[in-house]
Design an enzyme around this catalytic site. Structure first.
Site, PDB file in Angstrom:
ATOM      1  N   ARG A 196     -10.595  -5.565   7.687  1.00 25.93           N
ATOM      2  CA  ARG A 196     -10.041  -5.174   6.450  1.00 25.93           C
ATOM      3  C   ARG A 196     -10.490  -6.213   5.360  1.00 25.93           C
ATOM      4  O   ARG A 196     -10.692  -5.876   4.248  1.00 25.93           O
ATOM      5  CB  ARG A 196      -8.669  -4.861   6.598  1.00 25.93           C
ATOM      6  CG  ARG A 196      -8.291  -3.815   7.285  1.00 25.93           C
ATOM      7  CD  ARG A 196      -6.781  -3.610   7.353  1.00 25.93           C
ATOM      8  NE  ARG A 196      -6.211  -2.930   6.073  1.00 25.93           N
ATOM      9  CZ  ARG A 196      -5.021  -2.985   5.955  1.00 25.93           C
ATOM     10  NH1 ARG A 196      -4.023  -3.203   6.792  1.00 25.93           N
ATOM     11  NH2 ARG A 196      -4.493  -2.762   4.672  1.00 25.93           N
ATOM     12  N   VAL A 234      -1.614  -4.989   0.454  1.00 22.66           N
ATOM     13  CA  VAL A 234      -2.087  -6.484   0.932  1.00 22.66           C
ATOM     14  C   VAL A 234      -3.520  -6.830   0.244  1.00 22.66           C
ATOM     15  O   VAL A 234      -3.857  -8.091   0.382  1.00 22.66           O
ATOM     16  CB  VAL A 234      -2.051  -6.537   2.321  1.00 22.66           C
ATOM     17  CG1 VAL A 234      -0.402  -6.332   3.004  1.00 22.66           C
ATOM     18  CG2 VAL A 234      -2.989  -5.657   3.361  1.00 22.66           C
ATOM     19  N   THR A 278       2.538   5.741  -4.088  1.00 23.49           N
ATOM     20  CA  THR A 278       3.473   5.438  -2.720  1.00 23.49           C
ATOM     21  C   THR A 278       4.075   6.343  -2.517  1.00 23.49           C
ATOM     22  O   THR A 278       4.512   7.416  -3.153  1.00 23.49           O
ATOM     23  CB  THR A 278       4.242   4.172  -3.077  1.00 23.49           C
ATOM     24  OG1 THR A 278       5.005   3.822  -1.811  1.00 23.49           O
ATOM     25  CG2 THR A 278       5.225   4.252  -3.914  1.00 23.49           C
ATOM     26  N   TYR A 289      -7.665  -7.412  11.152  1.00 22.37           N
ATOM     27  CA  TYR A 289      -7.395  -7.841   9.705  1.00 22.37           C
ATOM     28  C   TYR A 289      -8.809  -8.311   9.313  1.00 22.37           C
ATOM     29  O   TYR A 289      -9.194  -8.335   8.034  1.00 22.37           O
ATOM     30  CB  TYR A 289      -6.354  -8.637   9.647  1.00 22.37           C
ATOM     31  CG  TYR A 289      -5.075  -7.831   9.608  1.00 22.37           C
ATOM     32  CD1 TYR A 289      -4.112  -7.682  10.595  1.00 22.37           C
ATOM     33  CD2 TYR A 289      -4.277  -7.220   8.482  1.00 22.37           C
ATOM     34  CE1 TYR A 289      -3.141  -6.960  10.738  1.00 22.37           C
ATOM     35  CE2 TYR A 289      -3.334  -6.378   8.543  1.00 22.37           C
ATOM     36  CZ  TYR A 289      -2.728  -6.184   9.713  1.00 22.37           C
ATOM     37  OH  TYR A 289      -1.508  -5.460   9.608  1.00 22.37           O
ATOM     38  N   GLN A 323       3.268  -2.792  -2.650  1.00 26.57           N
ATOM     39  CA  GLN A 323       3.085  -3.016  -1.107  1.00 26.57           C
ATOM     40  C   GLN A 323       1.913  -3.273  -0.578  1.00 26.57           C
ATOM     41  O   GLN A 323       1.733  -3.124   0.512  1.00 26.57           O
ATOM     42  CB  GLN A 323       3.640  -1.413  -0.612  1.00 26.57           C
ATOM     43  CG  GLN A 323       5.183  -1.099  -1.181  1.00 26.57           C
ATOM     44  CD  GLN A 323       5.473   0.391  -0.973  1.00 26.57           C
ATOM     45  OE1 GLN A 323       5.951   0.584   0.092  1.00 26.57           O
ATOM     46  NE2 GLN A 323       5.064   1.160  -2.062  1.00 26.57           N
ATOM     47  N   HIS A 325       4.584  -6.850   1.052  1.00 22.68           N
ATOM     48  CA  HIS A 325       4.163  -6.833   2.703  1.00 22.68           C
ATOM     49  C   HIS A 325       3.119  -7.710   3.113  1.00 22.68           C
ATOM     50  O   HIS A 325       2.254  -7.513   4.083  1.00 22.68           O
ATOM     51  CB  HIS A 325       3.618  -5.213   2.975  1.00 22.68           C
ATOM     52  CG  HIS A 325       4.527  -4.072   2.722  1.00 22.68           C
ATOM     53  ND1 HIS A 325       4.435  -2.933   2.602  1.00 22.68           N
ATOM     54  CD2 HIS A 325       5.994  -4.493   2.613  1.00 22.68           C
ATOM     55  CE1 HIS A 325       5.797  -2.182   2.560  1.00 22.68           C
ATOM     56  NE2 HIS A 325       6.521  -2.997   2.552  1.00 22.68           N
TER      57      HIS A 325
HETATM   58  N1  APR Z   1      -3.614   7.694  -7.256  1.00 20.64           N
HETATM   59  C1  APR Z   1      -2.351   7.866  -7.017  1.00 20.64           C
HETATM   60  N2  APR Z   1      -1.829   7.984  -5.958  1.00 20.64           N
HETATM   61  C2  APR Z   1      -2.398   8.474  -4.726  1.00 20.64           C
HETATM   62  C3  APR Z   1      -3.919   8.335  -4.897  1.00 20.64           C
HETATM   63  C4  APR Z   1      -4.602   8.011  -6.188  1.00 20.64           C
HETATM   64  N3  APR Z   1      -5.826   8.242  -6.409  1.00 20.64           N
HETATM   65  N4  APR Z   1      -4.307   8.888  -3.782  1.00 20.64           N
HETATM   66  C5  APR Z   1      -3.334   8.979  -2.854  1.00 20.64           C
HETATM   67  N5  APR Z   1      -2.327   8.697  -3.495  1.00 20.64           N
HETATM   68  C6  APR Z   1      -0.788   8.719  -3.266  1.00 20.64           C
HETATM   69  C7  APR Z   1      -0.604   9.744  -1.926  1.00 20.64           C
HETATM   70  O1  APR Z   1      -0.426  11.021  -2.575  1.00 20.64           O
HETATM   71  C8  APR Z   1       0.592   8.829  -1.635  1.00 20.64           C
HETATM   72  O2  APR Z   1       1.919   9.569  -1.939  1.00 20.64           O
HETATM   73  O3  APR Z   1      -0.544   7.596  -2.587  1.00 20.64           O
HETATM   74  C9  APR Z   1       0.406   7.591  -1.876  1.00 20.64           C
HETATM   75  C10 APR Z   1       0.078   6.799  -0.413  1.00 20.64           C
HETATM   76  O4  APR Z   1       1.020   6.754   0.535  1.00 20.64           O
HETATM   77  P1  APR Z   1       0.885   5.871   1.924  1.00 20.64           P
HETATM   78  O5  APR Z   1      -0.390   6.011   2.507  1.00 20.64           O
HETATM   79  O6  APR Z   1       2.062   6.103   2.431  1.00 20.64           O
HETATM   80  O7  APR Z   1       0.778   4.589   1.530  1.00 20.64           O
HETATM   81  P2  APR Z   1       2.065   3.549   1.040  1.00 20.64           P
HETATM   82  O8  APR Z   1       3.178   4.162   0.225  1.00 20.64           O
HETATM   83  O9  APR Z   1       1.820   2.480   0.050  1.00 20.64           O
HETATM   84  O10 APR Z   1       2.790   2.898   2.294  1.00 20.64           O
HETATM   85  C11 APR Z   1       3.688   1.908   2.235  1.00 20.64           C
HETATM   86  O11 APR Z   1       3.621   1.592   4.493  1.00 20.64           O
HETATM   87  O12 APR Z   1       1.955   1.725   5.980  1.00 20.64           O
HETATM   88  C12 APR Z   1       2.812   0.692   5.567  1.00 20.64           C
HETATM   89  O13 APR Z   1       2.885  -1.455   4.991  1.00 20.64           O
HETATM   90  C13 APR Z   1       2.075  -0.232   4.788  1.00 20.64           C
HETATM   91  O14 APR Z   1       2.632  -0.950   2.391  1.00 20.64           O
HETATM   92  C14 APR Z   1       2.330   0.157   3.310  1.00 20.64           C
HETATM   93  C15 APR Z   1       3.632   0.996   3.341  1.00 20.64           C
END
Ligand code: APR
Length: 232
Positions: free
Chosen positions: A56, A88, A173, A53, A86, A104
């Site tokens: 980060r 941080v 997400t 952390y 979601q 989160h």
């Molecule tokens: N604009 C919009 N969306 C995007 C972009 C962009 N430039 N680049 C990537 N993405 C999308 C991807 O297609 C994907 O669907 O963002 C999403 C990221 O997904 P994850 O990496 O799974 O992240 P997230 O959904 O925030 O994860 C949720 O999981 O790992 C834990 O605690 C962590 O808060 C996180 C949670």
């Protein structure tokens, strides 16, 4: 004003240079997720988790909000905006948004392990902690992050906010992490939902969802126009 609720994930910060989680094949800055982001991992090796952390937080110093964060802030002029994130990182704060719920946790915060209600915001340049860092009461502190395997304390608040939304916008997400992903099910029947993501997950059980398969900055530019034209 109509209640406009955002549910954001790592994708909203991607164009600010912060990597998403699942695009990095399960490694977070080259660490196995469960070593640095789970309750067991923290018990096993708190020093490694503090180091992760710290790294980060150092990345966050020069990271700026992108156009998507700024448009969300601007929409506060025409809507009662609440952002459930979601993420941080503090990019929604840096963009000037009010009413932010960090489901989160927050990278720039730590808390007492013995008294979790005691949270502290780290101020530059003192942003690094270790397994023996204590607060002013002499209690060991930990990252103010919801680790995998831990409860999401703000979940019911977020659920009530989504249930009361007039419009829900999901940005960047994968909707694979629960309970955050389940929030989309709690909108009132018929509430318009927009989902901005270049590779959106299919949310087949919702009939009133509009997909905008674009990056956050482009998608939010397009959606802001739609929102102002149809919902003010
Ligand atoms: N604009 C919009 N969306 C995007 C972009 C962009 N430039 N680049 C990537 N993405 C999308 C991807 O297609 C994907 O669907 O963002 C999403 C990221 O997904 P994850 O990496 O799974 O992240 P997230 O959904 O925030 O994860 C949720 O999981 O790992 C834990 O605690 C962590 O808060 C996180 C949670």
């Amino acid at each position: 004003m109509k209640k406009l609720v955002f549910l954001t994930g790592a994708g909203v910060s991607q164009e600010s240079g912060i990597s998403t989680f699942r695009d990095s094949d399960g490694l977070w800055e080259n660490y196995p997720v469960m070593d640095v982001a789970s309750a067991d991992g923290f018990k096993r090796n708190p020093e490694l988790v503090h180091h992760f952390y710290n790294e980060r937080r150092k990345q966050l110093i020069d990271t700026r909000p992108n156009k998507a964060h700024l448009i969300i802030k601007e929409l506060e002029q025409d809507f009662d905006v609440i952002t459930i994130t979601q993420n941080v990182d503090d990019l929604h704060e840096k963009a000037g948004s009010n009413n932010i719920i960090h489901l989160h946790g927050e990278l720039m915060k730590v808390r007492s392990i013995a008294h979790p209600e005691r949270t502290y915001t780290l101020e530059y340049p003192n942003i690094e902690t270790c397994a023996t860092t204590v607060d002013k009461y002499g209690d060991i502190i930990r990252p103010h992050i919801v680790f995998f395997g831990e409860d999401v304390p703000l979940y019911t608040d977020a659920l009530d906010i989504v249930a009361d939304a007039d419009i829900l916008v999901i940005i960047g997400t994968s909707l694979v992490v629960y309970p955050a992903a389940a929030l989309v099910n709690f909108t009132k029947k018929g509430t318009p939902i927009f989902y901005i993501d270049p590779k959106p997950s299919t949310v087949s059980y919702l009939d009133n969802i509009t997909y905008i398969a674009k990056k956050a900055t482009e998608g939010m530019t397009e959606l802001a126009e739609i929102l102002r034209k149809n919902y003010i």
